[in-house]
Design a protein around this motif. Structure first.
Motif, PDB file in Angstrom:
ATOM      1  N   ARG A  76       3.789  -4.477  -8.412  1.00  0.00           N
ATOM      2  CA  ARG A  76       3.089  -5.346  -7.465  1.00  0.00           C
ATOM      3  C   ARG A  76       3.848  -5.463  -6.140  1.00  0.00           C
ATOM      4  O   ARG A  76       3.307  -5.961  -5.161  1.00  0.00           O
ATOM      5  N   GLU A  77       5.094  -4.998  -6.113  1.00  0.00           N
ATOM      6  CA  GLU A  77       5.876  -5.029  -4.882  1.00  0.00           C
ATOM      7  C   GLU A  77       5.512  -3.861  -3.951  1.00  0.00           C
ATOM      8  O   GLU A  77       5.770  -3.933  -2.746  1.00  0.00           O
ATOM      9  N   PRO A 137       2.847   2.383  12.032  1.00  0.00           N
ATOM     10  CA  PRO A 137       1.613   2.769  11.332  1.00  0.00           C
ATOM     11  C   PRO A 137       1.609   4.213  10.819  1.00  0.00           C
ATOM     12  O   PRO A 137       0.801   4.564   9.979  1.00  0.00           O
ATOM     13  N   GLN A 177       4.235  -1.276   1.410  1.00  0.00           N
ATOM     14  CA  GLN A 177       3.283  -0.512   2.216  1.00  0.00           C
ATOM     15  C   GLN A 177       2.896  -1.302   3.468  1.00  0.00           C
ATOM     16  O   GLN A 177       2.844  -0.756   4.570  1.00  0.00           O
ATOM     17  N   ASP A 178       2.640  -2.592   3.296  1.00  0.00           N
ATOM     18  CA  ASP A 178       2.267  -3.439   4.422  1.00  0.00           C
ATOM     19  C   ASP A 178       3.415  -3.542   5.428  1.00  0.00           C
ATOM     20  O   ASP A 178       3.209  -3.436   6.642  1.00  0.00           O
ATOM     21  N   LEU A 179       4.624  -3.725   4.939  1.00  0.00           N
ATOM     22  CA  LEU A 179       5.789  -3.815   5.815  1.00  0.00           C
ATOM     23  C   LEU A 179       5.977  -2.526   6.618  1.00  0.00           C
ATOM     24  O   LEU A 179       6.183  -2.560   7.831  1.00  0.00           O
ATOM     25  N   PRO A 223       2.562  -2.698  -2.770  1.00  0.00           N
ATOM     26  CA  PRO A 223       1.675  -3.014  -1.637  1.00  0.00           C
ATOM     27  C   PRO A 223       2.382  -3.819  -0.542  1.00  0.00           C
ATOM     28  O   PRO A 223       2.078  -3.661   0.643  1.00  0.00           O
ATOM     29  N   LEU A 224       3.332  -4.644  -0.926  1.00  0.00           N
ATOM     30  CA  LEU A 224       4.086  -5.401   0.064  1.00  0.00           C
ATOM     31  C   LEU A 224       4.927  -4.459   0.932  1.00  0.00           C
ATOM     32  O   LEU A 224       5.023  -4.629   2.155  1.00  0.00           O
ATOM     33  N   ALA A 252       3.728  -0.301   7.352  1.00  0.00           N
ATOM     34  CA  ALA A 252       2.615  -0.155   8.298  1.00  0.00           C
ATOM     35  C   ALA A 252       2.835  -1.021   9.532  1.00  0.00           C
ATOM     36  O   ALA A 252       2.476  -0.641  10.645  1.00  0.00           O
ATOM     37  N   ARG A 253       3.453  -2.185   9.343  1.00  0.00           N
ATOM     38  CA  ARG A 253       3.736  -3.054  10.489  1.00  0.00           C
ATOM     39  C   ARG A 253       4.876  -2.507  11.335  1.00  0.00           C
ATOM     40  O   ARG A 253       4.871  -2.639  12.552  1.00  0.00           O
TER      41      ARG A 253
END
Length: 103
Positions: free
Chosen positions: A17-18, A31, A23-25, A20-21, A27-28
């Motif tokens: 579950r970590e 990108p 991935q988001d980081l 996606p976190l 991407a920020r």
């Protein structure tokens, strides 16, 4: 601040579950940085089974040798884990490739 990092780079997390976190980081931060889950397995120093991810640049899919080297550098215990098929990693994380190949 500028930093030069050679990609791809592998990393491990205990809980999937970590991912996606992360991935988001990524991407920020940039990108063009993509994160893919590539394996589960133990670290060379032992411990629990963890999830292994790979950070790479969009448009530059990692080769099998690149993935293997990144996982080795990150500490995946290749002797006690199943063989990983890196060539499937990029396709599995980019469904549009599969859809275009079928169409």
């Amino acid at each position: 601040m500028k930093v030069t990092v050679e990609l791809p780079k592998a990393f491990s997390v205990r809980d999937d579950r970590e991912l996606p976190l992360i991935q988001d980081l990524m991407a920020r931060l940039n990108p063009k940085l993509l994160v893919a889950q590539v394996a589960t397995g133990v670290h060379i120093e032992g411990g629990y089974t963890v999830n292994w991810g790979l950070v790479y640049l969009d448009g530059q899919p990692p080769t099998d040798a690149d993935v293997a080297a990144a996982l080795k550098d990150a500490g995946l215990d290749a002797q006690h884990n199943a063989e990983i098929q890196p060539s499937r990693i990029w396709v599995n994380n980019h469904p549009e490739v599969t859809e275009n190949a079928i169409a």
